[in-house]
Design a protein around this motif. Structure first.
Motif, PDB file in Angstrom:
ATOM      1  N   PHE A  41       8.215  -5.908   6.101  1.00  0.00           N
ATOM      2  CA  PHE A  41       7.831  -4.562   6.242  1.00  0.00           C
ATOM      3  C   PHE A  41       7.258  -3.692   5.332  1.00  0.00           C
ATOM      4  CE2 PHE A  41       8.742  -0.313   7.648  1.00  0.00           C
ATOM      5  CZ  PHE A  41       8.434  -0.408   8.951  1.00  0.00           C
ATOM      6  N   PHE A  42       7.793  -3.895   4.042  1.00  0.00           N
ATOM      7  CA  PHE A  42       7.235  -3.205   3.030  1.00  0.00           C
ATOM      8  C   PHE A  42       6.428  -4.031   2.193  1.00  0.00           C
ATOM      9  CE2 PHE A  42      11.449  -1.220   4.117  1.00  0.00           C
ATOM     10  CZ  PHE A  42      11.183  -0.056   4.264  1.00  0.00           C
ATOM     11  N   GLY A  43       5.654  -5.148   2.674  1.00  0.00           N
ATOM     12  CA  GLY A  43       4.626  -5.944   2.121  1.00  0.00           C
ATOM     13  C   GLY A  43       3.392  -5.283   1.757  1.00  0.00           C
ATOM     14  N   GLY A  44       3.168  -4.242   2.221  1.00  0.00           N
ATOM     15  CA  GLY A  44       2.022  -3.492   1.774  1.00  0.00           C
ATOM     16  C   GLY A  44       2.071  -2.964   0.296  1.00  0.00           C
ATOM     17  N   ARG A  45       3.483  -2.944  -0.125  1.00  0.00           N
ATOM     18  CA  ARG A  45       3.588  -2.552  -1.622  1.00  0.00           C
ATOM     19  C   ARG A  45       3.622  -3.766  -2.736  1.00  0.00           C
ATOM     20  NH1 ARG A  45       2.725   2.049  -0.183  1.00  0.00           N
ATOM     21  NH2 ARG A  45       4.253   3.689  -0.457  1.00  0.00           N
ATOM     22  N   LEU A  46       3.247  -4.555  -1.859  1.00  0.00           N
ATOM     23  CA  LEU A  46       3.265  -6.107  -2.793  1.00  0.00           C
ATOM     24  C   LEU A  46       1.677  -6.574  -2.991  1.00  0.00           C
ATOM     25  CD1 LEU A  46       6.069  -6.875  -3.560  1.00  0.00           C
ATOM     26  CD2 LEU A  46       5.879  -8.722  -1.971  1.00  0.00           C
ATOM     27  N   GLU A  47       1.500  -7.257  -3.920  1.00  0.00           N
ATOM     28  CA  GLU A  47       0.232  -8.092  -4.108  1.00  0.00           C
ATOM     29  C   GLU A  47       0.133  -9.047  -2.972  1.00  0.00           C
ATOM     30  OE1 GLU A  47      -1.413  -9.818  -7.608  1.00  0.00           O
ATOM     31  OE2 GLU A  47      -0.066  -8.305  -8.683  1.00  0.00           O
ATOM     32  N   GLN A  48      -0.983  -9.198  -2.145  1.00  0.00           N
ATOM     33  CA  GLN A  48      -1.320 -10.175  -1.153  1.00  0.00           C
ATOM     34  C   GLN A  48      -0.775 -11.650  -1.565  1.00  0.00           C
ATOM     35  OE1 GLN A  48      -4.928 -11.760  -0.235  1.00  0.00           O
ATOM     36  NE2 GLN A  48      -5.074 -10.578   1.658  1.00  0.00           N
ATOM     37  N   GLY A  49      -1.113 -12.085  -2.795  1.00  0.00           N
ATOM     38  CA  GLY A  49      -0.741 -13.530  -2.978  1.00  0.00           C
ATOM     39  C   GLY A  49       0.861 -13.612  -3.104  1.00  0.00           C
ATOM     40  N   GLU A  50       1.651 -12.566  -3.634  1.00  0.00           N
ATOM     41  CA  GLU A  50       3.242 -12.717  -3.593  1.00  0.00           C
ATOM     42  C   GLU A  50       3.601 -12.720  -2.090  1.00  0.00           C
ATOM     43  OE1 GLU A  50       5.205 -12.843  -5.727  1.00  0.00           O
ATOM     44  OE2 GLU A  50       4.107 -12.512  -7.642  1.00  0.00           O
TER      45      GLU A  50
END
Lengths: 187, 187
Positions: free
Chosen positions: A101-110
């Motif tokens: 859900f909060f993946g927008g805060r993460l780098e795509q690769g992660e």
DNA sequence: CAGATCATGTAACCTGTTACATGATTTC
DNA sequence: GAAATCATGTAACAGGTTACATGATCTG
């Protein structure tokens, strides 16, 4: 108190010790309910106080005495009462979806690495169900002759398989969608 | 500690009070994580002690003062660290499947009633996802302009929908199988 | 000779739920 | 006039996990 009712369920098949009950959890229903011995032992004591069980001691020399629990009529009644009681949809607690859900805060690769890892774990679980668990159900039916019961054991296993397949498909879909976001946003 | 990380996640969008955070739970991620205010307030205090948040008091007259929490750099770091950490498959606790597993002990009509009831509840949940939740995600994207984030919010919603559909299909299948057992066993 | 199996528990701790406490303003 | 909204908490309790305690026999 689903733990207590699961214990009643197993004891409705045959008298057992706490240790035996733990093995039944680990070998059959672990994928939708489990408990540690440190929780099972006190639970059995409270169930005996409630009159749902009786206890018989099997004396042994070099080990702690076996305490064999037998279900009472009150115990069978309680199990059935609980089984007939209306059941709410159980609430889900899925930390992995918080990460997504909060993946927008993460780098795509992660986030992709997380999804691939989660997918692999669910694939392993699915394989275990197909091989180990399905086999265990069949053996149990043959060993005990509980053919009608076996149908119900199989149903819960169907749910387990469906659940893992759902995760795997969703992971694939999620990976595809994420891989294509940044392309689209750049246009 | 997924609760704390969910709180960090929301606070990474904007500063908020505990009360505001509760509403975010209830309106967006409630279907895979939720918490009561009585758990959120003490959690925020501990997170402040950890240095993940700072607190600013907004004085009010006829109500308790608003305590607005801001995420710190340490807080953002902790959120990302947790998001990147390998995630185990989370263990399921599904009392309903215990009822089904020991369903051989129940009258056929009783277990069928349980399955039909459960199916109805999951159908209602599915309708809510399609109507209410999908709409809420879209509104949020429009209101905040967080297009990239919206993709991730949508992914978790996809999982919710898939999960409910899985239950509904399984219930149908289970009802059919149970209705045909006694016929077969009588042959 | 290390690890699994059998067999019982207690104590401390963490998470989450329910109940209690307060109270003005707005909406139906 | 009742219920929802805003706004904060504390305390007791229930369920579950981890660590500690003991110890012989069997398997690789």
């Amino acid at each position: 108190m689903p733990l207590k009712h699961a214990l009643l369920g197993f004891l409705s098949y045959q008298p057992m010790t706490g240790y035996d009950l733990k093995q039944h959890f680990d070998r059959s229903i672990y994928y939708f309910w489990n408990a540690k011995l440190s929780q099972i032992y006190p639970a059995l004591n409270r169930m005996r106080e409630n009159g749902w069980l009786t206890m018989e001691v099997d004396y042994q020399e070099d080990r702690p005495n076996r305490k064999v629990y037998h279900i009472t009529e009150a115990g069978r009644g309680e199990l059935q009462r609980w089984q007939q009681e209306p059941t709410d949809v159980s609430s889900i607690r899925e930390p992995f979806l918080i990460k997504v859900f909060f993946g927008g805060r993460l780098e795509q690769g992660e986030i992709l690495a997380q999804l691939r890892h989660q997918m692999r774990l669910h694939q392993e679980q699915l394989t275990a169900y197909h091989e180990k668990v399905r086999e265990a159900v069949q053996q149990n039916v043959e060993a005990t002759g509980m053919v009608r019961e076996g149908v119900f054991w199989g149903l819960t296993l169907d749910m387990g398989i469906r659940y893992e397949q759902g995760w795997i498909e969703w992971c694939e879909e999620a990976i595809d969608k994420i891989e294509s976001i940044d392309k689209e946003l750049m246009q």
